[in-house]
Design a protein around this motif. Structure first.
Motif, PDB file in Angstrom:
ATOM      1  N   ALA A 185       1.340   6.118 -13.077  1.00 20.59           N
ATOM      2  CA  ALA A 185       1.780   7.137 -14.033  1.00 20.59           C
ATOM      3  C   ALA A 185       0.995   8.433 -13.846  1.00 20.59           C
ATOM      4  O   ALA A 185       1.568   9.530 -13.897  1.00 20.59           O
ATOM      5  CB  ALA A 185       1.612   6.610 -15.457  1.00 20.59           C
ATOM      6  N   TYR A 186      -0.302   8.334 -13.629  1.00 20.28           N
ATOM      7  CA  TYR A 186      -1.123   9.525 -13.440  1.00 20.28           C
ATOM      8  C   TYR A 186      -0.728  10.273 -12.174  1.00 20.28           C
ATOM      9  O   TYR A 186      -0.725  11.513 -12.143  1.00 20.28           O
ATOM     10  CB  TYR A 186      -2.608   9.155 -13.389  1.00 20.28           C
ATOM     11  N   ALA A 235       1.806   7.072  -5.896  1.00 19.72           N
ATOM     12  CA  ALA A 235       1.917   6.249  -7.099  1.00 19.72           C
ATOM     13  C   ALA A 235       2.107   4.775  -6.750  1.00 19.72           C
ATOM     14  O   ALA A 235       1.771   3.893  -7.551  1.00 19.72           O
ATOM     15  CB  ALA A 235       3.087   6.732  -7.960  1.00 19.72           C
ATOM     16  N   LEU A 236       2.636   4.509  -5.559  1.00 24.23           N
ATOM     17  CA  LEU A 236       2.775   3.132  -5.097  1.00 24.23           C
ATOM     18  C   LEU A 236       1.569   2.693  -4.275  1.00 24.23           C
ATOM     19  O   LEU A 236       1.093   1.559  -4.409  1.00 24.23           O
ATOM     20  CB  LEU A 236       4.048   2.986  -4.245  1.00 24.23           C
ATOM     21  N   ILE A 237       1.077   3.602  -3.438  1.00 21.17           N
ATOM     22  CA  ILE A 237       0.020   3.243  -2.491  1.00 21.17           C
ATOM     23  C   ILE A 237      -1.332   3.074  -3.179  1.00 21.17           C
ATOM     24  O   ILE A 237      -2.069   2.115  -2.896  1.00 21.17           O
ATOM     25  CB  ILE A 237      -0.072   4.308  -1.381  1.00 21.17           C
ATOM     26  N   LEU A 295       4.574  -2.636  -8.027  1.00 21.11           N
ATOM     27  CA  LEU A 295       5.617  -2.627  -9.049  1.00 21.11           C
ATOM     28  C   LEU A 295       5.101  -2.006 -10.347  1.00 21.11           C
ATOM     29  O   LEU A 295       5.836  -1.270 -11.026  1.00 21.11           O
ATOM     30  CB  LEU A 295       6.110  -4.050  -9.308  1.00 21.11           C
ATOM     31  N   ALA A 296       3.857  -2.286 -10.691  1.00 19.88           N
ATOM     32  CA  ALA A 296       3.274  -1.672 -11.889  1.00 19.88           C
ATOM     33  C   ALA A 296       3.170  -0.159 -11.727  1.00 19.88           C
ATOM     34  O   ALA A 296       3.431   0.601 -12.673  1.00 19.88           O
ATOM     35  CB  ALA A 296       1.893  -2.274 -12.168  1.00 19.88           C
ATOM     36  N   GLY A 297       2.778   0.298 -10.523  1.00 20.50           N
ATOM     37  CA  GLY A 297       2.732   1.735 -10.266  1.00 20.50           C
ATOM     38  C   GLY A 297       4.103   2.374 -10.350  1.00 20.50           C
ATOM     39  O   GLY A 297       4.265   3.473 -10.890  1.00 20.50           O
ATOM     40  N   VAL A 304       6.385   7.684 -17.187  1.00 17.12           N
ATOM     41  CA  VAL A 304       5.931   9.039 -17.479  1.00 17.12           C
ATOM     42  C   VAL A 304       7.072  10.042 -17.373  1.00 17.12           C
ATOM     43  O   VAL A 304       7.078  11.068 -18.080  1.00 17.12           O
ATOM     44  CB  VAL A 304       4.753   9.412 -16.557  1.00 17.12           C
ATOM     45  N   LEU A 305       8.055   9.777 -16.538  1.00 17.18           N
ATOM     46  CA  LEU A 305       9.214  10.669 -16.457  1.00 17.18           C
ATOM     47  C   LEU A 305      10.016  10.658 -17.756  1.00 17.18           C
ATOM     48  O   LEU A 305      10.625  11.663 -18.129  1.00 17.18           O
ATOM     49  CB  LEU A 305      10.115  10.265 -15.291  1.00 17.18           C
TER      50      LEU A 305
END
Length: 360
Positions: free
Chosen positions: A71-72, A116-118, A247-249, A256-257
């Protein structure tokens, strides 16, 4: 043949459920639709936790960290897009003179999404590799995952000038040229989240029914036996833990969107434990149960808090206790366990002996 029928039944149920959700904009207000979109983002986290806990036996109480990191990453891009050619407001208030180097890549939406995934997967790999390699599991791993939460939240709160501190990041206006406050944009993100849930649901169902899924289940039921027959459980556990963190990322990005804010409080210990409760209520080892648990639990939380502002935490606690005591397998797990028995008992018994024929 029986397995094929069960798979078709599951897909049918998933399809009907998602179709009903797709029709939600026709009868829900904008506020309720926004809540449902947020709950769908939570469902993605629940699927990831079910993969590691329900199918692999890894109980993580720190998935709020991976959700928050994702989210960040997206929020940093949204903040830069909302304040072009100038520092974000909280940096100016904190005395930061120039944009920090690690913020620079987030000018790009593509880079923000990939990071956000990595980033969550890298953190999960580091924690998972060193703990699983040393055969740390069970309650000890759960404690370590909570320690990760404490460290991360403390870091984000303390770095006011770089992360927004306790207030987090908010006041976003645009994303790829779309007005985030527009109802049409919110509707787009709702259907985007629903589509992602469907894709994750299908891919996760395929994964747990594949050979890899069988190995993960074997690790859950007897890790030493898996090691004895020649497999390395560390590799598989690290892999599925990183997938779950990714998946959590992804859920954090979609959250957040739609929500328009992320703060350290949303990645703390309490949210991390709640994420596990979603899976427990819906049913471990049932991908659809994880989705159902996330939706029902959060819907109940919203309903109770609105109707009974002073009593809703007690009501939520009572609900958790009732489910654990009366439905230890969760809602879907209990139905899957008892429905075949009820079906057999409801079928008429056939006369199989001549003696029974004579008596009748």
């Amino acid at each position: 043949m029986l397995f094929a029928r069960q798979s078709k039944l599951k897909l049918t149920i998933y399809g009907i459920g998602l179709l009903l959700i797709a029709l939600a904009p026709l009868f829900l207000s904008d506020f309720r639709l926004s809540l449902l979109g947020k709950f769908l983002a939570y469902a993605i986290i629940a699927i990831g936790i079910d993969l590691i806990w329900g199918y692999t036996g890894i109980l993580s109480l720190g998935h709020g960290v991976y959700f928050g990191l994702g989210a960040y990453c997206m929020a940093m891009h949204l903040k830069l897009a909302s304040t072009p050619n100038q520092l974000p407001d909280f940096m100016s208030w904190s005395g930061v003179k120039s944009l920090p180097w690690f913020w620079v890549p987030f000018h790009s939406a593509t880079a923000a999404f990939l990071l956000a995934l990595i980033v969550p997967m890298i953190v999960a790999f580091i924690l998972g590799y060193f703990t699983f390699r040393n055969r740390i599991k069970g309650a000890f791993f759960s404690i370590l995952s909570q320690a990760l939460v404490i460290i991360t939240v403390t870091l984000f709160v303390g770095q006011q000038g770089y992360t927004g501190g306790t207030n987090g990041l908010t006041n976003f206006s645009t994303f790829l040229g779309l007005n985030l406050q527009s109802q049409s944009t919110k509707l787009i993100f709702f259907y985007l989240t629903l589509a992602v849930v469907l894709v994750v649901l299908i891919l996760s169902s395929l994964l747990v029914t594949s050979r890899l899924g069988n190995i993960l289940t074997a690790i859950r039921d007897g890790e030493n036996r898996v090691r004895f027959i020649g497999y390395n459980p560390v590799t598989y556990k690290v892999f599925i833990y990183c997938v779950s963190a990714g998946l959590a990322g992804l859920a954090g990005v979609l959250f957040v969107l739609q929500e328009g804010i992320i703060s350290p409080a949303q990645m703390g210990i309490v949210p991390s434990i709640e994420m596990v409760l979603w899976v427990a209520i819906g049913g471990r080892s049932t991908i659809g149960g994880a989705v159902l648990g996330a939706l029902l639990t959060n819907a109940a939380k919203t309903t109770f808090s609105e109707a009974y502002p002073a009593w809703w935490p007690i009501m939520m606690g009572a609900m958790f206790i009732i489910v654990v005591l009366l439905l230890p397998k969760g809602i879907v797990g209990t139905l899957a366990h008892y429905l075949p028995k009820w079906k057999r008992n409801s079928q008429p018994k056939m006369i199989t002996s001549s003696q029974e024929v004579i008596e009748t």
